[in-house]
Design a protein around this motif. Structure first.
Motif, PDB file in Angstrom:
ATOM      1  N   GLU A  55       0.852  -1.179   0.000  1.00  0.00           N
ATOM      2  CA  GLU A  55       0.000   0.000   0.000  1.00  0.00           C
ATOM      3  C   GLU A  55       0.890   1.232   0.000  1.00  0.00           C
ATOM      4  O   GLU A  55       2.003   1.203   0.533  1.00  0.00           O
ATOM      5  CB  GLU A  55      -0.939   0.044   1.212  1.00  0.00           C
ATOM      6  CG  GLU A  55      -2.119  -0.891   1.127  1.00  0.00           C
ATOM      7  CD  GLU A  55      -3.121  -0.655   2.242  1.00  0.00           C
ATOM      8  OE1 GLU A  55      -2.937   0.332   2.998  1.00  0.00           O
ATOM      9  OE2 GLU A  55      -4.073  -1.446   2.369  1.00  0.00           O
ATOM     10  N   GLN A 100       0.776  -4.412   3.135  1.00  0.00           N
ATOM     11  CA  GLN A 100      -0.641  -4.201   3.427  1.00  0.00           C
ATOM     12  C   GLN A 100      -1.023  -4.746   4.796  1.00  0.00           C
ATOM     13  O   GLN A 100      -1.874  -4.176   5.485  1.00  0.00           O
ATOM     14  CB  GLN A 100      -1.491  -4.859   2.334  1.00  0.00           C
ATOM     15  CG  GLN A 100      -2.955  -4.452   2.375  1.00  0.00           C
ATOM     16  CD  GLN A 100      -3.725  -4.986   1.181  1.00  0.00           C
ATOM     17  OE1 GLN A 100      -3.433  -6.072   0.675  1.00  0.00           O
ATOM     18  NE2 GLN A 100      -4.707  -4.235   0.715  1.00  0.00           N
ATOM     19  N   SER A 110      -5.261   1.570  -2.377  1.00  0.00           N
ATOM     20  CA  SER A 110      -5.685   0.180  -2.261  1.00  0.00           C
ATOM     21  C   SER A 110      -4.470  -0.720  -2.430  1.00  0.00           C
ATOM     22  O   SER A 110      -3.347  -0.249  -2.620  1.00  0.00           O
ATOM     23  CB  SER A 110      -6.750  -0.133  -3.310  1.00  0.00           C
ATOM     24  OG  SER A 110      -6.228   0.094  -4.619  1.00  0.00           O
ATOM     25  N   GLY A 111      -4.660  -2.035  -2.352  1.00  0.00           N
ATOM     26  CA  GLY A 111      -3.549  -2.961  -2.465  1.00  0.00           C
ATOM     27  C   GLY A 111      -2.933  -2.963  -3.852  1.00  0.00           C
ATOM     28  O   GLY A 111      -3.599  -2.702  -4.869  1.00  0.00           O
TER      29      GLY A 111
END
Length: 643
Positions: free
Chosen positions: A387, A434, A456-457
């Motif tokens: 992330e 993450q 987001s990832g």
């Protein structure tokens, strides 16, 4: 290793027994030394922390109670009687010697004149005050007995760890009055048997003290080696400060000469360093001050270069009473800071610039070229999935956040996976695993000065997309006032309202709708043709529309809709503002019949209203782009009935 009373009791060879336990924890207090004394008041020869060994050679078995009459004890009365009998025998002997030259007939007469022992005893009992008390007896009566009555309390006040009473020398057992005194003041009392010499106890404690000093020296040497190794890091100042905090079991900070924090072991310090101005005033170089504040034992040491130039101040503290802090270790750290602080600033700047350049390469998709430097810059690379965090705030807040990610100085950075971070355009950009992102976000949330945008990832090859998401999430956080926003979770990361300043949106709405700001329709008349003989004055019998002074005649000629200036003569319920017409039109997605029902007019009337607004705004009202702009303008405008 320090020896305690509990250790002595557990030693089988000493055969000690516990008579009075004392306060809770008294048996676990370290003994600094052993002292043997038969003095009735040994406190002038004690420093505190000792174990006192006695045999009670001059002590009575019982302490007599204080009398309210003559003030003499039973023991003193017995001693006085014995001394008086000795005086009587001495007087008789002297009298015999004086009368040795007299006749034998005179000697019986002298003998008959001397009182018998029974008469002497009766006379002493009836007239005790006539016999003078010897000086030695007076001293024994007043001073020793009073001192013995407060024997245990004085020892407790002096900080004695406990009393070891040797039995079998002068007393077959410990006098009960001593046991009672120790119980009253909670002073431990031990019984030492006759077969245990006092020297054996002294040797046992001496060995423990010697072992403890060797262990303290070994610990100090080991701590010094760790401090020296901390100077080998890229940022030696940060390494020394962090290692000092670990070794003292508390916190540490290095202040610049102005008193501001340059490096600190913790993100938030338990003591406000800004309130240490008095402690930072030193009269000479290399001075140190020690004090307590908020339950912490604190040391402030002046750090100066070999050229006698003030480099700053080392402040360290740990929880506890005065003396809990390792002052020797703090002095060693201050010395190393004096050698390291001067030449480390240039290396720190170079390291910061290099980290920023490598972070930019990662975010632009060139992570393969960064791997070779990752161990030296960040202690490694985080594991996928990743992330991206965009951290914004004041310069001081961003600098503090960067220290949080420092792999060589931050506790959390060593406990989790490495992170890639660097400062780009006054903002801190971070690439984290993450799985560790929530922990990092929790640490960043403690600083209210920071705003964070979270992507987001992603993977290493997808960091460019994640950077864009983090940028958008950060922009939304700034616009909404939130401290942290994750891309896609609020549904507004890509919305115009989240990306644009509300003040700019209001300005856009007012400019877009300004041409129809004063345009009003009269719904009571409905759409009609222009009345005959109007003369272009603007007064019509049909629909009245006013757009300011002087607009009536031109409008009548142009469209024949029958406008009137300013909507004069219309009732409040019959007036329809042009902005409300636009609002109904866009909210119904351009469907005329729904918009007409919403305004309460005929659909043909609504069609003419919309056409008139389009001509005034010079827009094609059915165009989707125009409808989108008018929709946002109606949401933020100050015109019309609905604000």
């Amino acid at each position: 290793m320090s020896v305690t009373l509990g250790d002595l009791l557990a030693e089988p060879s000493l055969k000690l027994s516990l008579v009075v336990r004392g306060d809770p924890g008294a048996l676990d207090a370290p003994i600094v030394w052993v002292h043997s004394s038969e003095s009735i008041d040994p406190t002038p020869y004690l420093e505190g922390g000792e174990m006192l060994l006695v045999t009670g050679l001059q002590w009575p078995e019982e302490l007599p109670k204080e009398s309210s009459g003559a003030g003499q004890s039973a023991v003193a009365s017995q001693a006085q009687m014995a001394l008086q009998l000795d005086d009587v025998s001495g007087d008789a002997a002297q009298s015999n010697e004086a009368q040795s030259g007299k006749s034998q007939s005179e000697i019986p007469q002298l003998a008959t004149q001397q009182p018998t022992q029974e008469q002497s005893t009766q006379q002493q009992s009836t007239q005790p005050t006539e016999a003078p008390q010897p000086a030695a007896l007076q001293s024994f009566d007043k001073q020793p007995l009073v001192a013995l009555r407060h024997y245990a309390s004085r020892l407790a006040d002096a900080g004695v760890r406990g009393i070891g009473f040797g039995i079998g020398v002068a007393h077959a057992a410990i006098p009960q009055w001593l046991v009672d005194q120790c119980e009253q003041v909670h002073l431990p009392l031990l019984s030492v048997p006759l077969e245990t010499p006092f020297i054996a106890i002294s040797k046992r404690v001496a060995r423990g003290v010697s072992d403890g000093r060797r262990q303290e020296f070994a610990k100090l040497y080991h701590s010094q080696q760790q401090l020296i190794r901390s100077t080998r890091q890229i940022d030696p100042v940060r390494g020394i400060v962090t290692k000092t905090a670990q070794l003292v079991g508390g916190w540490a900070a290095f202040l610049n000469p102005a008193g501001s924090v340059r490096e600190s072991s913790h993100h938030f310090l338990p003591v406000d360093v800004n309130g240490l101005s008095d402690a930072l005033t030193f009269s000479k170089l290399g001075e140190a001050k020690f004090f307590q504040a908020r339950g912490y034992d604190i040391a402030v040491l002046h750090v100066a270069s070999p050229d006698h130039i003030t480099l700053g101040y080392l402040v360290a503290g740990c929880k506890g009473e005065k003396g809990a802090l390792d002052q020797t270790l703090c002095a060693e750290a201050a010395t190393l800071l004096a050698l390291s602080a001067g030449g480390s600033s240039r290396g720190i700047r170079a390291l910061t610039h290099f980290r920023s350049a490598m972070t930019r390469d990662c975010l632009e998709g060139r992570s393969d070229t960064v791997v070779r430097y990752a161990d030296d810059l960040w202690g490694g690379m985080p594991r996928e999935p990743l992330e991206v965090l965009r951290i914004m705030g004041e310069d001081a807040a961003v600098e503090d956040a960067a220290r949080l990610f420092e792999p060589f100085g931050s506790h959390i950075a060593r406990a989790t996976n490495p992170v890639v971070y660097g400062k780009l355009d006054d903002e801190l950009w971070v690439v984290v695993s993450q799985g560790n992102a929530p922990e990092w976000l929790g640490q960043l949330a403690k600083d209210s000065r920071l705003t964070v945008g979270e992507s987001s990832g992603c993977t290493w090859h997808d960091l460019a997309r994640a950077r864009h998401e983090a940028f958008q999430a950060g922009s939304q956080a700034l616009a909404s006032g939130a401290k942290s926003v994750r891309y896609g979770e609020t549904g507004g990361a890509a919305s115009l309202e989240a990306m644009v300043d509300p003040a700019a949106m209001r300005a856009f709405a007012d400019l877009r709708l300004a041409p129809i700001a004063n345009l009003v329709f009269d719904r009571s008349t409905g759409p009609r043709k222009e009345a005959a003989g109007s003369g272009g004055s603007g007064a019509v019998a049909g629909v009245g529309v006013g757009a300011g002074a002087g607009i009536g005649s031109g409008a009548a000629a142009a469209g024949g809709t029958g406008m009137v200036a300013g909507g004069a003569g219309m009732a409040g319920d019959d007036a329809v503002h042009a902005v409300d017409v636009v609002r109904a039109w866009v909210s119904c997605r351009g469907r005329v019949e729904e918009a007409a029902r919403l305004l309460g007019v005929h659909r043909h009337t609504m069609t003419k209203y919309v056409a008139k607004v389009g001509r005034v705004l010079h827009m094609e009202m059915s165009d989707p782009g125009v409808m989108a702009e008018l929709w946002y303008a109606c949401r933020y405008t100050r015109f019309g009935k609905k604000q």
